[in-house]
Design an enzyme around this catalytic site. Structure first.
Site, mmCIF file in Angstrom:
data_model
loop_
_atom_site.group_PDB
_atom_site.id
_atom_site.type_symbol
_atom_site.label_atom_id
_atom_site.label_comp_id
_atom_site.label_asym_id
_atom_site.label_seq_id
_atom_site.Cartn_x
_atom_site.Cartn_y
_atom_site.Cartn_z
ATOM 1 N N GLU A 105 -27.014 -25.343 -45.693
ATOM 2 C CA GLU A 105 -25.811 -24.972 -46.445
ATOM 3 C C GLU A 105 -25.071 -23.920 -45.657
ATOM 4 O O GLU A 105 -25.647 -22.904 -45.276
ATOM 5 C CB GLU A 105 -26.155 -24.395 -47.829
ATOM 6 C CG GLU A 105 -26.377 -25.406 -48.923
ATOM 7 C CD GLU A 105 -26.350 -24.746 -50.305
ATOM 8 O OE1 GLU A 105 -25.520 -23.833 -50.517
ATOM 9 O OE2 GLU A 105 -27.158 -25.140 -51.152
ATOM 10 N N GLU A 134 -32.787 -22.595 -53.050
ATOM 11 C CA GLU A 134 -32.682 -21.145 -52.886
ATOM 12 C C GLU A 134 -33.684 -20.363 -53.741
ATOM 13 O O GLU A 134 -33.301 -19.459 -54.498
ATOM 14 C CB GLU A 134 -31.251 -20.686 -53.168
ATOM 15 C CG GLU A 134 -30.241 -21.363 -52.262
ATOM 16 C CD GLU A 134 -28.809 -20.927 -52.482
ATOM 17 O OE1 GLU A 134 -27.992 -21.104 -51.580
ATOM 18 O OE2 GLU A 134 -28.507 -20.394 -53.580
#
Length: 318
Positions: free
Chosen positions: A250, A147
């Site tokens: 995710e 991320e």
């Protein structure tokens, strides 16, 4: 890796793979980093913990035993397990003047620390299999960072660094300043899903999705509407603009049917990885509200298994 490092939980690695394989899962995403702190892989720049490396060796060798392929993340945007903040601190300790953790993406010394670490990890020879990580077919992909965000650069251009030999960025899928309206609450992350993934060295795009966390003030129906639009828009953009696969790596809410429908017609979506599989022995250590125990959630396990087997059936006919 951390689970394998602790003798009291090492067997849970095998248990996780057994459970995943029994449900038809074929890909797992895990970390290949831990910088500083109490259980590091890298104590300090260039100084490594051989016991932790041997734990990583075990994670890879056990995955091969169960036919699981791995996506390894090489760093973290967040502070957990020594993310970009730790690299920046190491550089500050050597006299570098860096105003924020976003200096990770621009400071020459920090970047060299990071690249040196990648070199060390990729050239590591597994003590169990004898195969160098860079040559191991069990490893499906290397991911730049979990991320990554660079809030000090709204353009998203800073993210285009050191991508010649890395396959995946690992971004959440946030759009850049010209398309903020696709992001939850017009969030400006300093990344650009389109521009960043147009780098020729990036083989497939990644997307994360947590509408219940991003839009916690909205109703369940509104969150689901956002989720449907978020998934649809990324599949569309990857297909029409990027020309690469996209992995929803995710997610905390299910959208399996949209991924399957895209894959079934040879579209851009290539799979989805839910966050996260836990076992009875790791539940208390890593439960963050999204952890799933197959033994306690048979209905969820059935959905995941069905989705995995449907995707596998597509692979078998191509």
């Amino acid at each position: 890796m951390l689970v394998a490092y602790d003798p009291s939980t090492k067997a849970q690695v095998t248990t996780s793979y057994q459970q995943a394989s029994s449900q038809g899962l074929t890909v797992a995403r895990s970390m290949a980093y831990s910088n500083g702190g109490s259980k590091p892989l890298q104590y300090s720049p260039g100084n490594y913990n051989e016991q932790m490396f041997q734990a990583l060796d075990f994670v890879i060798s056990e995955a091969a035993n169960f036919g699981i392929h791995l996506i390894f993340t090489l760093g973290n945007n967040w502070n957990d397990y020594g993310g970009k903040d730790q690299y920046v601190q190491w550089a500050r300790d050597q006299g570098q003047q860096i105003s924020s953790d976003d200096g990770f993406f621009t400071n020459p010394l920090v970047k060299q620390f990071y690249k040196n670490n990648i070199q060390t990890v990729l050239t590591r020879q597994n003590t169990i299999t004898g195969v160098a990580y860079k040559d191991d077919p069990t490893i499906m992909a290397w991911e730049l960072m979990n991320e990554p965000e660079c809030g000090s650069d709204p353009s998203g251009n800073t993210m285009q660094i050191d991508s010649n030999h890395l396959l995946v960025i690992g971004s959440e899928g946030y759009y850049g300043s010209n398309e903020l309206y696709y992001n939850p609450k017009n969030y400006q992350s300093g990344t650009d899903f389109i521009t960043n993934n147009q780098i020729s060295g990036i083989d497939f795009a990644t997307v994360h999705t947590y509408p219940d966390r991003w839009l916690s003030n909205l109703s369940n129906d509104a969150q689901l509407t956002f989720l449907q639009n978020w998934v649809h828009q990324h599949i569309k953009d990857v297909h029409l603009t990027l020309g690469k696969p996209v992995l929803f790596e995710e997610f905390g809410r299910s959208f399996n049917e949209r991924v399957y429908c895209s894959a079934n017609i040879s579209g851009a979506a290539c799979g989805a990885l839910y966050w996260q599989l836990l076992t009875e022995g790791t539940l208390g250590l890593y439960q963050d509200g999204y952890g799933i125990l197959f033994s306690q959630s048979p209905d969820i396990a059935a959905v995941i298994s069905e989705h995995s087997r449907k995707l596998a059936s597509i692979n078998q006919r191509t």
